[in-house]
Design a protein around this motif. Structure first.
Motif, PDB file in Angstrom:
ATOM      1  N   PRO A 121     -40.992   0.548 -31.457  1.00 49.47           N
ATOM      2  CA  PRO A 121     -41.567  -0.523 -30.647  1.00 49.47           C
ATOM      3  C   PRO A 121     -40.606  -1.677 -30.375  1.00 49.47           C
ATOM      4  N   VAL A 122     -40.745  -2.277 -29.204  1.00 51.53           N
ATOM      5  CA  VAL A 122     -39.960  -3.447 -28.845  1.00 51.53           C
ATOM      6  C   VAL A 122     -40.432  -4.652 -29.638  1.00 51.53           C
ATOM      7  N   PHE A 123     -41.741  -4.785 -29.803  1.00 46.71           N
ATOM      8  CA  PHE A 123     -42.318  -5.956 -30.461  1.00 46.71           C
ATOM      9  C   PHE A 123     -42.812  -5.582 -31.851  1.00 46.71           C
ATOM     10  N   GLY A 124     -42.241  -6.197 -32.877  1.00 43.12           N
ATOM     11  CA  GLY A 124     -42.773  -6.042 -34.225  1.00 43.12           C
ATOM     12  C   GLY A 124     -42.239  -4.880 -35.025  1.00 43.12           C
ATOM     13  N   GLY A 125     -41.219  -4.175 -34.506  1.00 46.02           N
ATOM     14  CA  GLY A 125     -40.676  -3.053 -35.267  1.00 46.02           C
ATOM     15  C   GLY A 125     -41.647  -1.885 -35.353  1.00 46.02           C
ATOM     16  N   ARG A 126     -41.349  -0.930 -36.227  1.00 42.73           N
ATOM     17  CA  ARG A 126     -42.189   0.260 -36.347  1.00 42.73           C
ATOM     18  C   ARG A 126     -43.570  -0.055 -36.898  1.00 42.73           C
ATOM     19  N   ALA A 127     -43.734  -1.201 -37.514  1.00 44.13           N
ATOM     20  CA  ALA A 127     -45.032  -1.594 -38.053  1.00 44.13           C
ATOM     21  C   ALA A 127     -45.879  -2.319 -37.010  1.00 44.13           C
ATOM     22  N   GLY A 128     -45.375  -2.403 -35.767  1.00 44.64           N
ATOM     23  CA  GLY A 128     -46.091  -3.106 -34.706  1.00 44.64           C
ATOM     24  C   GLY A 128     -47.293  -2.338 -34.201  1.00 44.64           C
ATOM     25  N   TRP A 129     -47.956  -2.924 -33.208  1.00 48.83           N
ATOM     26  CA  TRP A 129     -49.158  -2.304 -32.640  1.00 48.83           C
ATOM     27  C   TRP A 129     -48.803  -0.991 -31.949  1.00 48.83           C
ATOM     28  N   GLN A 130     -49.641   0.034 -32.131  1.00 50.81           N
ATOM     29  CA  GLN A 130     -49.385   1.365 -31.593  1.00 50.81           C
ATOM     30  C   GLN A 130     -50.389   1.707 -30.487  1.00 50.81           C
ATOM     31  N   PHE A 131     -49.930   2.411 -29.459  1.00 48.88           N
ATOM     32  CA  PHE A 131     -50.816   2.893 -28.409  1.00 48.88           C
ATOM     33  C   PHE A 131     -51.513   4.167 -28.872  1.00 48.88           C
ATOM     34  N   PRO A 132     -52.787   4.371 -28.483  1.00 52.88           N
ATOM     35  CA  PRO A 132     -53.510   5.591 -28.870  1.00 52.88           C
ATOM     36  C   PRO A 132     -52.797   6.845 -28.359  1.00 52.88           C
ATOM     37  N   SER A 133     -52.869   7.926 -29.115  1.00 49.15           N
ATOM     38  CA  SER A 133     -52.153   9.156 -28.787  1.00 49.15           C
ATOM     39  C   SER A 133     -52.594   9.767 -27.465  1.00 49.15           C
ATOM     40  N   ILE A 134     -53.822   9.454 -27.011  1.00 49.85           N
ATOM     41  CA  ILE A 134     -54.320  10.018 -25.751  1.00 49.85           C
ATOM     42  C   ILE A 134     -53.480   9.570 -24.554  1.00 49.85           C
ATOM     43  N   PHE A 135     -52.786   8.431 -24.685  1.00 50.71           N
ATOM     44  CA  PHE A 135     -51.972   7.895 -23.592  1.00 50.71           C
ATOM     45  C   PHE A 135     -50.500   8.310 -23.689  1.00 50.71           C
ATOM     46  N   LEU A 136     -50.154   9.112 -24.692  1.00 47.51           N
ATOM     47  CA  LEU A 136     -48.747   9.403 -24.965  1.00 47.51           C
ATOM     48  C   LEU A 136     -48.346  10.787 -24.461  1.00 47.51           C
ATOM     49  N   LEU A 137     -47.047  10.926 -24.165  1.00 47.42           N
ATOM     50  CA  LEU A 137     -46.491  12.210 -23.742  1.00 47.42           C
ATOM     51  C   LEU A 137     -45.151  12.431 -24.455  1.00 47.42           C
ATOM     52  N   GLY A 138     -44.992  13.575 -25.086  1.00 49.38           N
ATOM     53  CA  GLY A 138     -43.715  13.892 -25.727  1.00 49.38           C
ATOM     54  C   GLY A 138     -43.832  14.258 -27.192  1.00 49.38           C
ATOM     55  N   GLY A 139     -44.863  13.730 -27.873  1.00 51.61           N
ATOM     56  CA  GLY A 139     -45.096  14.100 -29.267  1.00 51.61           C
ATOM     57  C   GLY A 139     -44.289  13.319 -30.285  1.00 51.61           C
ATOM     58  N   GLN A 172     -32.211  -6.990 -26.374  1.00 53.42           N
ATOM     59  CA  GLN A 172     -33.651  -7.148 -26.586  1.00 53.42           C
ATOM     60  C   GLN A 172     -34.337  -7.597 -25.306  1.00 53.42           C
ATOM     61  N   ALA A 173     -33.726  -8.515 -24.570  1.00 53.25           N
ATOM     62  CA  ALA A 173     -34.309  -8.977 -23.311  1.00 53.25           C
ATOM     63  C   ALA A 173     -34.397  -7.828 -22.309  1.00 53.25           C
ATOM     64  N   LEU A 174     -33.380  -6.979 -22.312  1.00 47.37           N
ATOM     65  CA  LEU A 174     -33.362  -5.811 -21.432  1.00 47.37           C
ATOM     66  C   LEU A 174     -34.542  -4.894 -21.735  1.00 47.37           C
ATOM     67  N   ARG A 175     -34.796  -4.646 -22.998  1.00 45.66           N
ATOM     68  CA  ARG A 175     -35.900  -3.770 -23.403  1.00 45.66           C
ATOM     69  C   ARG A 175     -37.244  -4.384 -23.063  1.00 45.66           C
ATOM     70  N   VAL A 176     -37.376  -5.700 -23.242  1.00 48.69           N
ATOM     71  CA  VAL A 176     -38.635  -6.377 -22.920  1.00 48.69           C
ATOM     72  C   VAL A 176     -38.918  -6.286 -21.425  1.00 48.69           C
ATOM     73  N   VAL A 177     -37.899  -6.545 -20.600  1.00 47.21           N
ATOM     74  CA  VAL A 177     -38.062  -6.464 -19.150  1.00 47.21           C
ATOM     75  C   VAL A 177     -38.459  -5.051 -18.747  1.00 47.21           C
TER      76      VAL A 177
END
Length: 202
Positions: free
Chosen positions: A48-66, A164-169
């Motif tokens: 994740p860009v915000f908060g590291g790996r412990a940051g908020w996660q998106f539900p798996s239903i919206f993900l592609l790639g595994g 970091q700014a590049l990733r946020v944008v």
């Protein structure tokens, strides 16, 4: 048949139609953007860009790639489809000079500021949205290339100020393109109704 009866029948409204290249462009854009967004969210969840790996996660239903590598593979594959589609459609509207009827002009700016004609003003806003999509679609490509090849394309990273700014944008592109799609659809409904929306994809 009585001519007076036939003359009283309501005339059918002309159907909205779009050039076949416009239909293809919209379909490929819809598919490639859906693939890029869902695989991009997979990459975000893995790193994740915000908060590291412990940051908020998106539900798996919206993900592609595994997983991270899978998300990256899908993301780059869809990116090439997206970029080539933009290149071909940009060439098409340039050769056919359709840009004269699609992009914002000084008269449209004047209409937005001063016109009392609601339809004219709505059409001008629609052209403004159509023009605004150019930087909206090009920005994620530019920032994505900077993330993909930061050493070779270090000037892109420098342009955005930091890695970091590049990733946020790059990540902000997701809500931006969704908001644009909603506004673009609403303005299309005002300009041409549901027939215009259907004509773009059917």
């Amino acid at each position: 048949m009585d001519s007076s009866v036939s003359s009283q029948r309501p005339k059918s409204r002309p159907k909205s139609s779009q050039a076949i290249f416009a239909k293809i462009f919209h379909w490929i854009n819809l598919i490639s953007l859906s693939l890029m967004i869902s695989s991009g969210l997979q990459i975000y969840n893995s790193n994740p860009v915000f908060g590291g790996r412990a940051g908020w996660q998106f539900p798996s239903i919206f993900l592609l790639g595994g997983w991270l590598a899978g998300g990256r593979h899908w993301h780059f594959a869809a990116m090439w489809l997206f970029a080539i589609n933009l290149l071909f459609y940009g060439t098409y509207i340039f050769i056919t000079r359709r840009w004269k009827h699609r992009f914002l002009s000084s008269s449209d700016i004047s209409a937005i500021q001063k016109s009392q004609n609601i339809k004219r003003k709505t059409y001008a806003w629609h052209k403004l949205a159509y023009t605004a999509i150019i930087p909206i679609l090009l920005l994620p490509l530019l920032s994505g290339l900077g993330m993909y090849k930061p050493a070779q394309l270090h000037w892109i990273v420098d342009f955005f100020g930091s890695w970091q700014a590049l990733r946020v944008v790059h990540f902000i592109f997701v809500p931006t393109v969704i908001i644009f799609a909603v506004i673009h659809s609403l303005l299309s409904l005002k300009v041409g109704g549901s027939r215009l929306i259907k004509s773009i994809f059917l």
